[in-house]
Design an enzyme around this catalytic site. Sequence first.
Site, short mmCIF file in Angstrom:
data_model
loop_
_atom_site.label_atom_id
_atom_site.label_comp_id
_atom_site.label_asym_id
_atom_site.label_seq_id
_atom_site.Cartn_x
_atom_site.Cartn_y
_atom_site.Cartn_z
N ASP A 1 -10.27 2.83 1.67
CA ASP A 1 -10.38 2.11 3.02
C ASP A 1 -11.26 2.92 3.96
O ASP A 1 -12.09 2.44 4.85
CB ASP A 1 -9.09 1.96 3.76
CG ASP A 1 -8.18 0.84 3.11
OD1 ASP A 1 -8.79 -0.19 2.69
OD2 ASP A 1 -7.16 0.87 3.43
N LYS B 1 0.63 -1.10 0.03
CA LYS B 1 -0.03 0.16 0.04
C LYS B 1 0.77 1.27 -0.04
O LYS B 1 0.43 2.22 -0.51
CB LYS B 1 -0.96 -0.02 1.06
CG LYS B 1 -2.04 -1.13 1.16
CD LYS B 1 -3.15 -0.82 2.16
CE LYS B 1 -4.43 -1.78 1.92
NZ LYS B 1 -5.28 -1.63 2.92
#
Length: 276
Positions: free
Chosen positions: A104, A68
Amino acid sequence: MGVPYAEVIGDPIAHSRSPAIHKVWLAQLGLEGDCRATRVRADQLPAYFASRRADPDWRGCNVTIPHKRGVIPFLRSIDSVALAIGAVNCVTPGPDGLNGRNTDLDGIAAALGDAELEAQKVTLIGAGGAARAAIQYLLGQKVGLIAIAVRDPDKAAKFREAEARTRVEIWPLADCDGGLAGARAIINASPMGMDRADPMPPGLLAGLAAHAPGATLFDMVYEPLETEFLAVARANGGIPVDGLTMLIGQARPAFESFFGQPAPQGDGRLRDLLIT
């Protein structure tokens, strides 16, 4: 032109349920397309993105552990949410290069949207990228106090920056009962309890049991779907929220970015298909 496709990349990746989610939505909408899970090591990222940018059928990828942050150098642009979190979980191609975003927060909002958190105390377990995403969501909800429970309090010092907008307390995981006390929501943003990861310590589970009544207990782990964390919530008057809720929530904006249409509404049938 072949069949449009998206991917989820990570290392490991075989456990991911993201391809199944996107395939269900593609079928429900009658869209031609595919979604795959592709294992990519860190040293393979340059070659991976070079090959995908040259593929006209590639619509982008979701990004999971451990990439990420590692994908950021390959991106032309990053949205403000991803910049604030310091991590990207969705990459799409553009005419001038690759674009990164972080969905997210959408997943966390799906998990915690029913909890009234303004001016309340929320406790986080963990200090990694998932915890940073949770903190950004909590700041947007104007919580009154964020307590962070970690093995090594020094590793959570980076979260002191949030104190400009709310109070922050850092507690050692081995002695965090005070950090759990009075929390309206408790979030497991660590890998503890995940398949092939460390279990939650018995002392932490005992503390959760004591402070679960009336609180929302949200576990970001979804393998297994029913964790000890959630079992404690159910057995002690807490409100359990599993990691699949977040996974589906973060997949929705990614799906639209990849395939150009909003994902179908309603998660009940999708959850049934993913669980069976």
